[in-house]
Design an enzyme around this catalytic site. Structure first.
Site, PDB file in Angstrom:
ATOM      1  N   THR A  66     -13.546   5.216  17.996  1.00  0.00           N
ATOM      2  CA  THR A  66     -12.828   6.474  17.713  1.00  0.00           C
ATOM      3  C   THR A  66     -12.159   6.509  16.336  1.00  0.00           C
ATOM      4  O   THR A  66     -11.862   7.585  15.825  1.00  0.00           O
ATOM      5  CB  THR A  66     -11.746   6.736  18.781  1.00  0.00           C
ATOM      6  OG1 THR A  66     -10.926   5.579  18.865  1.00  0.00           O
ATOM      7  CG2 THR A  66     -12.336   7.063  20.121  1.00  0.00           C
ATOM      8  N   GLU A 105     -11.027  -1.860  21.494  1.00  0.00           N
ATOM      9  CA  GLU A 105     -11.626  -0.605  21.983  1.00  0.00           C
ATOM     10  C   GLU A 105     -13.134  -0.788  22.170  1.00  0.00           C
ATOM     11  O   GLU A 105     -13.709  -0.370  23.184  1.00  0.00           O
ATOM     12  CB  GLU A 105     -11.350   0.538  20.996  1.00  0.00           C
ATOM     13  CG  GLU A 105     -11.963   1.856  21.455  1.00  0.00           C
ATOM     14  CD  GLU A 105     -11.931   2.948  20.397  1.00  0.00           C
ATOM     15  OE1 GLU A 105     -10.925   3.050  19.669  1.00  0.00           O
ATOM     16  OE2 GLU A 105     -12.910   3.699  20.299  1.00  0.00           O
TER      17      GLU A 105
HETATM   18  S1  SF4 Z   1      -5.600   9.502  19.481  1.00  0.00           S
HETATM   19 FE1  SF4 Z   1      -7.490   8.824  18.495  1.00  0.00          FE
HETATM   20  S2  SF4 Z   1      -6.902   7.114  17.207  1.00  0.00           S
HETATM   21 FE2  SF4 Z   1      -5.262   7.427  18.667  1.00  0.00          FE
HETATM   22  S3  SF4 Z   1      -5.723   6.047  20.359  1.00  0.00           S
HETATM   23 FE3  SF4 Z   1      -6.598   8.039  20.871  1.00  0.00          FE
HETATM   24  S4  SF4 Z   1      -8.664   7.904  20.129  1.00  0.00           S
HETATM   25 FE4  SF4 Z   1      -7.588   6.235  19.171  1.00  0.00          FE
END
Ligand code: SF4
Length: 579
Positions: free
Chosen positions: A161, A125
């Site tokens: 994230t 990511e």
């Molecule tokens: S929901 Fe949140 S943790 Fe899951 S892939 Fe998307 S950004 Fe990443």
């Protein structure tokens, strides 16, 4: 041992979306299908995807064919362009929340801002996000690394994230005191925040924590680290085989959570292994009852008993003087079909129900013998009831056994042999109809003097809808494993939310129908009492909807007990009301 399962454990929205897109791709996009990088950190799943023709590639080839799927982490724009130029049909399954961070970086990079990403340099990511910074991006994993960066005139700070929320708060304070001109964005996704908040709270209430997920999964490692902040022992495992039985068996209350890329069935396996742990150390009597309950559920003897109860209740509801032989036929029929079904579809069970898969693998000969004896039993009993009941049961047996057979030869239908089970959603309706017939219609046929009438229709609806709800509900719980093995159940066809809506609608509609039939004078007071079954089933659905369900055998026991309750209610009504 009390096991507290985190409500937030398992696939997050982004991972689920990407996995579903990959599994649906063979039917929707040009083949071969690839993923750019491994879809999730689970070797078994990756092997299965390969078996389904979905392979992972890690570099952009000069020439490509078919479809390539970008996973939830996203990629740098140059990689996406390279894949398109190579000739792939590119399916971008980047999580919308990651796209939001990419957009922030892209927009600010265009205005000359430096982008500081708080995360792990090696994480896909972060590598993807860096690609949007137009050569003006920096990654820092610690405050020390952040300090070491040059001072920028204009900069933004974003987090990976799945970053640790508490650590990011420290970063925000650092930025406010050292570089107030920097703009800090809250980019930790809600799913990660909730997961971390839950584990912080949970680790206060338990004696030890088990965190399930890949050892190379960043978000799982972070969960384990957050749990460890409580000072309680933390066991980070990839599967149930890694559980430290000796160490864990000493705890009374254990918390269980899992990373965003951990499939349900792995959580279920770990839960089941934990569940069985202290029992093996407890007294012999308790151990005996635990094993008995497990065997009754795994062989489906308990479910078959439930079918007998359903038949008893449905025939009493119709005012038919109950014959034990008819309920016994229902029990033995359901038992036989269940064993045959499990012996022929063990692959899906490996994911959804590993205990059952192992049980059927280990006891193949004895369960086959049991099904044979059971089949002979119900055929002989039905023969003793007359030619018509015997013919009906024989036909039902052929239909049940042919469910798993490939009836349409390979050469007739685009190279794929087909059977009834290949009809999407067929299992849910097929099982419900079979139980409905054997519970409500067969007792009427067996008692030749009684005609089929409106009350038969009411009893049939009551039994069929209950079994439909039970089967579709199990399908909802098994969705991830079913998708992996390519099973098209009702919830997979319509989605979980719609499937839940259909079940609620069916159960409520059936309840109203029975109530109306009772008010119109067609039913005895037993009709009202039996409404407890759809009400309970609705309650179980509600528990699932609110994430308070317990996976594993206890849950199955609760669901199957709805049918047993129908039998107990009928028995009590007959004993105290009729006499
Ligand atoms: S929901 Fe949140 S943790 Fe899951 S892939 Fe998307 S950004 Fe990443």
């Amino acid at each position: 041992m009390k096991i507290i399962l985190a409500k937030t454990s398992g696939f997050c929205m982004g991972v689920r979306r990407a996995v579903e897109a990959a599994l649906d791709s063979p039917n929707q996009h040009p083949q071969p299908i690839h993923t750019f990088g491994p879809l999730i950190h689970n070797p078994q799943v990756l092997n299965l995807l390969e078996e389904r023709g979905i392979k992972s590639i890690d570099t952009v080839p000069e020439k490509g064919a078919g479809t390539i799927l970008i996973r939830a982490h996203g990629v740098p724009p140059s990689t996406k362009l390279g894949l398109e130029k190579a000739g792939f049909n590119v399916i971008d399954a980047t999580c919308p929340r990651v796209i939001k961070v990419q957009t922030i970086i892209n927009k600010h990079a265009d205005s000359g801002y430096a982008s500081i990403i708080i995360g792990d340099k090696e994480h896909p990511e972060v590598m993807g996000l860096l690609g949007y910074a137009k050569g003006n991006g920096f990654v820092a994993a610690t405050l020390g690394e952040l300090e070491a960066l040059p001072s920028f005139e204009k900069a933004i700070i974003v987090a990976q994230t799945t970053q640790n929320k508490a650590f990011y708060e420290e970063i925000k304070q650092w930025a406010a005191s050292r570089h107030p001109r920097y703009t800090v964005f809250d980019t930790i996704c809600g799913s990660t925040e909730n997961r971390q908040a839950e584990i912080r709270q949970m680790s206060k209430d338990v004696e030890a924590m088990v965190v399930v997920g890949g050892k190379d999964s960043g978000n799982t490692r972070r969960l384990a680290a957050i749990a460890a902040e409580s000072g309680k022992p933390v066991f980070h495992v990839e599967s149930e085989e890694e559980l430290e039985t000796e160490a864990l068996a000493g705890y009374q209350v254990v918390g269980l959570t899992a990373g965003a890329s951990t499939p349900n069935w792995i959580i279920k396996r770990v839960h089941n292994a934990l569940e069985s742990m202290p029992v093996s150390r407890a007294g012999k009597l308790r151990f005996f009852f635990y094993r008995l309950q497990k065997t009754l559920l795994l062989t489906n003897l308990y479910g078959a008993f439930g079918a007998g109860c359903l038949c008893y209740a449905a025939s009493t509801l119709q005012g038919i003087h109950h014959r034990f032989s008819v309920s016994l036929i229902a029990m033995l029929y359901v038992l036989t079909m269940h064993i045959v079904n499990n012996l022929t579809s063990n692959k899906a069970n490996q994911y959804n129900d590993p205990d059952r898969a192992e049980f059927f693998r280990a006891h193949k000969i004895s369960v086959s013998f049991l099904s044979l004896v059971s089949a002979l039993g119900y055929l002989l009993i039905s023969f003793s009831l007359g030619l018509l009941p015997f013919t009906i049961i024989l036909l039902m047996s052929f239909t049940g056994l042919s469910y798993n057979l490939k009836l349409v030869p390979r050469k007739w239908f685009s190279g794929k042999a087909l059977g009834i089970r290949d009809i999407p959603g067929s299992k849910t309706f097929f099982v419900a109809a079979a139980w409905g017939v054997i519970a409500a219609i067969f007792p009427v046929i067996a008692k030749a003097a009684t005609p089929l009438n409106f009350i038969t229709l009411v009893a049939f609806s009551w039994a069929t809808v209950l079994v439909f709800a039970r089967t579709a509900f199990y399908d909802i719980l098994d969705m991830q494993g079913d998708r992996i093995v390519g099973k098209e159940t009702l919830p997979i066809l319509v989605g979980e939310e719609k499937a839940m809506l259909i079940l609620r609608f069916a159960l409520s509609g059936m309840g109203l129908f029975v109530l109306a039939a009772g008010l119109a004078g067609y039913l005895s007071s037993l009709g009202y009492l039996l409404l407890i079954c759809p009400a309970l089933m609705l309650g179980l659905l509600e528990m699932h909807g609110r994430d308070v369900a317990v996976p594993g055998l206890r849950w199955e026991f609760l669901v199957e007990s709805v049918f047993v309750l129908a039998g107990i209610t009928t028995f009590l009504w007959t004993a105290f009301y009729l006499n």
